[in-house]
Design an enzyme around this catalytic site. Sequence first.
Site, mmCIF file in Angstrom:
data_model
loop_
_atom_site.group_PDB
_atom_site.id
_atom_site.type_symbol
_atom_site.label_atom_id
_atom_site.label_comp_id
_atom_site.label_asym_id
_atom_site.label_seq_id
_atom_site.Cartn_x
_atom_site.Cartn_y
_atom_site.Cartn_z
ATOM 1 N N HIS A 86 -23.399 1.820 53.167
ATOM 2 C CA HIS A 86 -23.864 3.113 54.105
ATOM 3 C C HIS A 86 -23.726 4.148 52.862
ATOM 4 O O HIS A 86 -23.520 5.031 53.259
ATOM 5 C CB HIS A 86 -22.679 2.594 55.169
ATOM 6 C CG HIS A 86 -21.017 3.166 54.716
ATOM 7 N ND1 HIS A 86 -20.273 2.519 55.811
ATOM 8 C CD2 HIS A 86 -20.288 3.841 53.624
ATOM 9 C CE1 HIS A 86 -18.759 3.196 54.765
ATOM 10 N NE2 HIS A 86 -19.133 3.479 53.509
ATOM 11 N N HIS B 296 -16.959 -0.221 44.643
ATOM 12 C CA HIS B 296 -17.094 1.215 43.931
ATOM 13 C C HIS B 296 -15.596 2.271 44.080
ATOM 14 O O HIS B 296 -15.392 2.105 45.109
ATOM 15 C CB HIS B 296 -18.232 2.489 44.569
ATOM 16 C CG HIS B 296 -18.232 2.264 46.267
ATOM 17 N ND1 HIS B 296 -18.388 1.913 47.073
ATOM 18 C CD2 HIS B 296 -17.527 3.939 47.222
ATOM 19 C CE1 HIS B 296 -17.646 2.415 48.007
ATOM 20 N NE2 HIS B 296 -17.974 3.481 48.092
ATOM 21 N N GLU C 86 -13.639 -1.210 51.443
ATOM 22 C CA GLU C 86 -14.776 -1.036 52.743
ATOM 23 C C GLU C 86 -14.801 -2.256 53.093
ATOM 24 O O GLU C 86 -15.739 -2.780 53.742
ATOM 25 C CB GLU C 86 -15.347 -0.191 52.322
ATOM 26 C CG GLU C 86 -15.384 1.683 52.655
ATOM 27 C CD GLU C 86 -16.609 2.506 52.142
ATOM 28 O OE1 GLU C 86 -15.736 3.695 52.926
ATOM 29 O OE2 GLU C 86 -17.749 2.549 51.599
HETATM 30 FE FE LIG Z 1 -17.973 4.942 53.148
#
Ligand SMILES: [Fe+2]
Length: 284
Positions: free
Chosen positions: A12, A193, A240
Amino acid sequence: MATIIGSVTTSHVAAIGRAIEKGLQDEPYWKPFFAGFGPVREWLARARPDVVVVIYNDHGLNFFLDKLPTFAIGAAPRYTSADEGWNIPTVLPFAGDPDLSWHIINSVVGEDFDITTCQEMVVDHAVCNPMALLWPGGQPWPVSIVPVEVNTVQFPLPSAARCYQLGAAVGRAIASYPADKRVLVMGTGGLSHQLDGERAGFINKEFDHEFMASLIADPTWVTKYSTVELVEKTGSQGIELMLWLAARAALTAGGPGAVREVTSTYHVPISNTAAGLMLLEPVP
Ligand SMILES: [Fe+2]
């Protein structure tokens, strides 16, 4: 009864909103990412969801570090978007589905999950960008949404195992909803990330690929890792990926949970992130 038609899981990244605003979808940097959504949109045209249950993490817009629920579910009639600091353009409001929201809330609290219930809620890029990727230029939105928010921002975080359990409970709640609705479950965020600190720019392709493969045939695979181990393996924001896991777990409702991959892509980097996309549908 409501039917879960599948799960879409996608990164996202905040910069996606800016790329859409500037029409950069066919630029060499962005094309490998945006092109992956063509098959998803073709599938959506056939699958015709009424509602999207969006499992995502807030980034300081609706909740901040001083008050941060572990799990929160929206029960609002509408959700407006706002810019949490990236200067991303806002999108038209999303219609809510309060009846379905309350059904899910009652069901998962009945399974002993402690949920923060939000009768007002604003949503950030983690909801808006994936929705805009699925329905580009399609506003007003052709679906309503139910936001399911998970803290992946500030420790202590819920474990991957707990996120899996929550997703499965949300799936059971949807499957027991008496109205005839076609429900898509979306999980947004990841993949590996890290945006800051000594490991800024960290990406772990090998782990990402193993995780994506596990979602098809062995979805509890990643639950063997603690949250600290997952941060080590995927980066402080890569964790996430637990939101992908929760969305996948929703497909275990009412059956053995076998799935078929409709499409998937993986591209590095998009804005210092390993950008992934998967569309899974349940196998009857
Ligand atoms: Fe995020």
